[in-house]
Design a protein around this motif. Structure first.
Motif, short mmCIF file in Angstrom:
data_model
loop_
_atom_site.label_atom_id
_atom_site.label_comp_id
_atom_site.label_asym_id
_atom_site.label_seq_id
_atom_site.Cartn_x
_atom_site.Cartn_y
_atom_site.Cartn_z
N LEU A 21 0.83 -1.20 0.00
CA LEU A 21 0.00 0.00 0.00
C LEU A 21 0.87 1.26 0.00
O LEU A 21 0.58 2.22 -0.72
N ALA A 22 1.94 1.24 0.78
CA ALA A 22 2.85 2.38 0.81
C ALA A 22 3.50 2.60 -0.55
O ALA A 22 3.64 3.75 -1.00
N ARG A 23 3.90 1.52 -1.21
CA ARG A 23 4.54 1.63 -2.53
C ARG A 23 3.58 2.09 -3.61
O ARG A 23 3.99 2.68 -4.60
N ASN A 24 2.30 1.77 -3.44
CA ASN A 24 1.32 2.02 -4.50
C ASN A 24 0.33 3.13 -4.18
O ASN A 24 -0.73 3.20 -4.80
N VAL B 173 4.66 -11.30 -6.09
CA VAL B 173 4.10 -11.42 -7.44
C VAL B 173 2.62 -11.04 -7.42
O VAL B 173 2.15 -10.27 -8.26
N ILE B 174 1.89 -11.56 -6.45
CA ILE B 174 0.45 -11.26 -6.34
C ILE B 174 0.22 -9.77 -6.12
O ILE B 174 -0.64 -9.16 -6.76
N PRO C 81 -1.26 -6.17 -11.90
CA PRO C 81 -1.93 -4.89 -12.21
C PRO C 81 -3.31 -4.74 -11.56
O PRO C 81 -3.64 -3.66 -11.07
N GLY C 82 -4.09 -5.80 -11.53
CA GLY C 82 -5.41 -5.72 -10.91
C GLY C 82 -5.33 -5.43 -9.42
O GLY C 82 -6.16 -4.69 -8.88
N ASN C 83 -4.33 -6.00 -8.75
CA ASN C 83 -4.17 -5.76 -7.32
C ASN C 83 -3.59 -4.38 -7.04
O ASN C 83 -3.97 -3.72 -6.06
N LEU D 144 -4.19 -1.79 -8.89
CA LEU D 144 -5.34 -0.93 -9.09
C LEU D 144 -6.29 -0.99 -7.88
O LEU D 144 -6.80 0.03 -7.43
N ALA D 145 -6.51 -2.20 -7.35
CA ALA D 145 -7.38 -2.35 -6.18
C ALA D 145 -6.82 -1.57 -4.99
O ALA D 145 -7.59 -0.93 -4.25
N MET D 146 -5.49 -1.61 -4.79
CA MET D 146 -4.88 -0.86 -3.69
C MET D 146 -5.08 0.64 -3.89
O MET D 146 -5.47 1.35 -2.96
N ARG D 147 -4.80 1.11 -5.10
CA ARG D 147 -4.96 2.55 -5.38
C ARG D 147 -6.41 2.98 -5.23
O ARG D 147 -6.69 4.05 -4.68
N ASP D 148 -7.32 2.17 -5.75
CA ASP D 148 -8.75 2.50 -5.63
C ASP D 148 -9.19 2.53 -4.17
O ASP D 148 -9.95 3.42 -3.77
N ALA D 149 -8.73 1.57 -3.37
CA ALA D 149 -9.09 1.53 -1.95
C ALA D 149 -8.55 2.77 -1.23
O ALA D 149 -9.26 3.39 -0.42
#
Length: 176
Positions: free
Chosen positions: A24-27, A151-152, A156-158, A160-165
């Motif tokens: 989360l910190a990285r993204n 890796v997980i 890209p989907g994850n 995006l999910a982190m950024r969206d959250a």
């Protein structure tokens, strides 16, 4: 700049919850900075007799970090259907302080099975007067080894999910 404090409730070196808050910190999206709190294992056991002028330095650092953050993110494993003692201890240091009162908080989960801990943690945080965001984040990492976890978390989907959250949580903070 919105300053968010992320806390992993796990002390394990290969913790999926710690990996999640680091990701989360990285993204973090533009306008958000996520700082990962790393002092959980150094906190002394909470004792009400050690409050005020006797508050240990490690507890004061946690209290100050929570106080100065615009919001808190907690990622917590489940131990024996409950919140791990280290995380509960950290929250106990905040109970009689103003740091938690109306402080926006979001839960992030690395396991879809941590339902008891989620419910317990939400109840604890609501009782402490955190402003608990009803959204959150879940990325299933349970049982994965560190290379698999990375890796997980990089998919890209994850990302995006982190950024969206984080964006949704930032909007919650802004409207609070």
């Amino acid at each position: 700049m919105l300053n968010l404090l992320a806390i992993s409730g796990s002390l394990r070196a290969a913790s999926t919850n710690s990996a999640l808050v680091a990701a989360l910190a990285r993204n973090a999206p533009a306008g958000c900075r996520v700082t990962v709190y790393d002092g959980l294992g150094r906190l002394p056991i909470f004792n009400p007799d050690d409050e005020d002028e006797r508050t240990p330095r490690e507890a004061t650092e946690l209290i100050d970090a929570v106080t100065s953050a615009d919001g808190i993110i907690v990622s917590c494993p489940e131990y024996a259907h409950g919140v791990p003692g280290g995380l509960k201890n950290a929250l106990d240091w905040l109970v009689s302080r103003d740091a938690a009162v109306a402080k926006p908080a979001m839960l992030a989960h690395a396991s879809p099975r941590s339902l008891f801990a989620r419910a317990a943690l939400a109840e604890i945080m609501r009782t402490m007067s955190f402003a608990l965001y009803q959204g959150g984040l879940e990325i299933a990492l349970l049982g994965k080894k560190p290379p698999e976890v990375e890796v997980i978390l990089a998919e890209p989907g994850n990302v995006l999910a982190m950024r969206d959250a984080l964006t949704a949580f930032a909007d919650f903070i802004g409207s609070h």
